[in-house]
Design a protein around this motif. Sequence first.
Motif, short mmCIF file in Angstrom:
data_model
loop_
_atom_site.label_atom_id
_atom_site.label_comp_id
_atom_site.label_asym_id
_atom_site.label_seq_id
_atom_site.Cartn_x
_atom_site.Cartn_y
_atom_site.Cartn_z
N GLU A 43 0.81 -1.16 0.04
CA GLU A 43 -0.14 0.16 0.05
C GLU A 43 0.99 1.32 -0.03
N ASP A 44 1.84 1.09 0.94
CA ASP A 44 2.95 2.37 0.72
C ASP A 44 3.58 2.60 -0.93
N HIS A 45 3.85 1.47 -1.52
CA HIS A 45 4.24 1.57 -2.74
C HIS A 45 3.34 2.16 -3.84
N TYR A 46 2.13 1.67 -3.69
CA TYR A 46 1.08 2.20 -4.47
C TYR A 46 0.34 3.53 -4.23
N GLN A 47 0.71 3.90 -2.72
CA GLN A 47 0.03 5.24 -2.30
C GLN A 47 -1.66 5.00 -2.55
N LYS A 48 -2.04 4.03 -2.18
CA LYS A 48 -3.53 3.76 -2.20
C LYS A 48 -3.91 2.48 -1.53
N PRO A 49 -5.29 2.35 -0.94
CA PRO A 49 -5.60 1.04 -0.36
C PRO A 49 -5.58 0.11 -1.54
N MET A 50 -5.08 -1.25 -1.23
CA MET A 50 -5.10 -2.24 -2.21
C MET A 50 -5.87 -3.37 -1.91
N ASP A 51 -6.26 -4.40 -2.92
CA ASP A 51 -6.76 -5.52 -2.34
C ASP A 51 -5.88 -6.57 -2.79
N ILE A 52 -5.56 -7.17 -1.83
CA ILE A 52 -4.30 -8.18 -1.88
C ILE A 52 -4.68 -9.67 -1.48
N GLU A 53 -4.18 -10.37 -2.43
CA GLU A 53 -4.30 -11.88 -2.20
C GLU A 53 -3.20 -12.40 -1.94
N TRP A 54 -3.07 -13.67 -1.25
CA TRP A 54 -2.05 -14.28 -0.66
C TRP A 54 -2.06 -15.82 -0.40
N ALA A 55 -1.22 -16.56 -0.64
CA ALA A 55 -1.24 -18.06 -0.66
C ALA A 55 -0.27 -18.70 -0.04
N LYS A 56 -0.42 -19.77 0.60
CA LYS A 56 0.90 -20.28 1.35
C LYS A 56 0.86 -21.90 0.76
N ASP A 57 2.31 -22.10 0.24
CA ASP A 57 2.36 -23.68 -0.22
C ASP A 57 2.22 -24.61 0.57
N GLY A 58 1.39 -25.56 0.20
CA GLY A 58 1.32 -26.70 1.27
C GLY A 58 2.38 -27.70 1.59
N ILE A 59 3.40 -27.35 0.74
CA ILE A 59 4.60 -28.20 0.84
C ILE A 59 5.71 -27.72 1.37
N THR A 60 5.88 -26.44 1.02
CA THR A 60 7.46 -25.67 1.37
C THR A 60 7.07 -24.93 2.64
N ASN A 61 5.54 -24.64 2.75
CA ASN A 61 4.85 -23.77 3.84
C ASN A 61 5.62 -22.25 3.45
N THR A 62 5.82 -21.76 2.43
CA THR A 62 6.22 -20.54 2.06
C THR A 62 5.11 -19.78 1.48
N LEU A 63 4.98 -18.46 2.10
CA LEU A 63 4.01 -17.42 1.95
C LEU A 63 4.27 -16.82 0.50
N PHE A 64 3.17 -16.53 -0.12
CA PHE A 64 3.24 -15.72 -1.69
C PHE A 64 2.32 -14.86 -1.55
N ILE A 65 2.46 -13.55 -2.13
CA ILE A 65 1.58 -12.58 -2.52
C ILE A 65 1.13 -13.01 -3.90
N THR A 66 -0.11 -13.46 -4.38
CA THR A 66 -0.28 -13.63 -5.72
C THR A 66 -1.08 -12.62 -6.40
N GLN A 67 -1.29 -11.57 -5.99
CA GLN A 67 -2.34 -10.59 -6.72
C GLN A 67 -2.44 -9.30 -5.70
N ALA A 68 -2.14 -8.28 -6.30
CA ALA A 68 -2.47 -6.92 -5.72
C ALA A 68 -2.92 -5.74 -6.71
N ARG A 69 -4.30 -5.41 -6.33
CA ARG A 69 -4.87 -4.44 -7.26
C ARG A 69 -5.63 -3.29 -6.45
N PRO A 70 -5.89 -2.29 -6.94
CA PRO A 70 -6.61 -1.11 -5.98
C PRO A 70 -7.82 -1.62 -5.66
#
Length: 543
Positions: A43-70
Motif C-alpha cells: 500500500e505504501d508503494h502504490y499510495q492507495k488502499p489495495m486488494d491483496i491476495e496471498w497463498a501458502k504453499d502446502g509443501i514448502t510452507n512458503t507464503l506468496f503474494i499472488t495478486q495486488a490491485r486497487p
Amino acid sequence: MVYANKWNDKTIVNTKTPKNKQQQFILTDDEIITLANWAKLIEDHYQKPMDIEWAKDGITNTLFITQARPETVHQMRDKNIHIEYKLLEKGTILSQGNAVGSKIKVGKACFLKSPKNAGSLAPNTIIVTDTITPDWDPLLKQVTGIVTNKGGRTSHAAIVARELGVPAIVGCRNATTTITNGETITISCSQGKTGYIYQGELAFKEEKIDFSNIKMPATEVKMILADPENAFSLSFYPNNGVGLLRMEFIITHNVKVHPMALVNFDQVKNTSVKKEIEKITKNYANKHDYFVETLSQGIATIAATFYPKEVIVRLSDFKTNEYANLIGGKYFEPKEENPMLGFRGASRYYNNLYKAGFALECEAIKKVREHMGLTNLKVMIPFCRTLEEGKKVVATMAENGLKQNENGLEIYTMVEIPSNVILAEKFAEIFDGFSIGSNDLTQLTLGIDRDSELMGKLFDENNEAAKKMIKMAIQSARKTQTKIGLCGQAPSDFPEFAAFLVNEGIDSISFNPDALLQGIENINKAENSLKIENEANDFIFYK
C-alpha cells in the motif's frame, strides 16, 4: 478440497476435515505479522488502499503474494457521508452468520441450489442457498440480499456482495433448514460482525448523516462503547476518543466464563458446567490464557480502531448477582441482599475472593498496551469508596505489571460516590483523572434505587443536589489540575444539563453512540451562549 491420493493424479476430491485440522490455527503469529508487513509495503508503494491476495504453499510452507490491485469497494465513497441503518422492533431470529455490509433489507426468501434454477427473480428476492461460486455472479446483481450456509468473510459470496453493495449473511450453517422458501424475511447487517435473519417484515430506518457539517466543540466529545464488533463503523463518527469502554460486555458475550472458574477449575462441582468450560477453552494449554486472550482481543479491537485517540477502559464492575450468571460463577460469588451497594468495583480487586481474577484482567490490559503497543489505552477504577482503597488498587495493579506512569499508563477513577466528591482533592493525589458517573452519583445522592419502578420518577440528574455534587467535583478537579469528564445520557437528553457542564468547565463529555450527535449539538449551543455572555460581560467591563 485436495488432490486425489494417487501419484500424478490431478483430480480434486472433497474430504471431511479431521477434528485436529478444524482446531488448528491456519497461520502462526509470525506469518500473520509477515503478511501484515507485506500489505503495508504494497500500500505504501502504490499510495492507495489495495486488494491483496496471498497463498501458502502446502509443501514448502512458503507464503506468496499472488495478486495486488486497487481496492474498489470503499475508495469511491464519500468519507463524510454515513448511512446508518437501525431496526425499530424486535423479531424472531431464524438464523445468524457473518455480516457483509451494514444494510437492512426485507424480501422473500428464494431457495436456489444452482443459478440455472433461477428463472426470473423478483426485485425483492433474497437468495438462500448452501454456497455460492463464480457462476452465480450475474444473478447476484438482481437480488436484494444473499444468505448462505457456508463461507466466511473472505468467501466468494462475501467478496461479490461487497463489490455489488448487496447485504449478505454468510456461514449461517442452518439457513436452508430454519428459513421457509418463499417466506418474507428481514436480514440485518447493522449490528456488527454478526448478521441476523428475522422472521417476517421488521420496521427499520435508514438515515443519511453528513459529518462534514458537524462542528466539533471546544469541550472534548467522547464515546461510550462496549461491543468491539461495532467499533470500526462508530470510529468514523466525530469524536475525541472513547471516554468509557465497558469491559463487562466483552466478558459476558465473548469470554462467558467466570475468571475464578478458570483459575480454580477444580472448585466447579457441576459436571455439565465443567464440560462446557472444557469445550470453550479446549484450544488453550492453560484455561486462564483463554480469558486473557479473549478479553485482550476485545479491548484491543476498540483501542486499535480509535488509535491514537485515548481509550479509557473501565475495569470490571459487575455486581455479585451478575458475576454469578457467568458460566461457573455461582461457585465463587457470595449472595447479597443489595448487590448495588455490595461487593463491586474496587473492593473486589484486592480481596482474596477475586484477586486472582483481577490479575487476569490486568494481564489482558498489559498485553494490549505492551505486546500490541496500544498505549492509547488508559485504565479506570469503578466504585472506589475510600482513599485507602484507591491506594490498595493502584498497588495491586503494580503487582500485576500495571505500574502507574510506566510506559505512559494513566489510572483514572469514577466519581460516582459522594465520598469521591467530598474528598476529590485527596483522590486527585492518587489518580490521574476523574470520570463522573452521573447515574450512580445521582442515585447515591438522592438515595434512590435507579432500577426501582416505584422510585423511577424521583430519579433526576437535573436535581439541584445532584448537580451541586457534580459542580463540586469539577471545581476540585480544576483546582488540582486533574482531568475530569462525565459519562451519561443527561447532556444529550437535556440541553440545559449540557450547558451546566460547559459553564462549570468540564473537560469532556462521553455519550452513547445513538446520543452522540445530539450531544455535540447541545454542547455547541451551550458554548455559543457562554461566548456571547462573556463578550457581553467584557463589553460592560470595558465601558
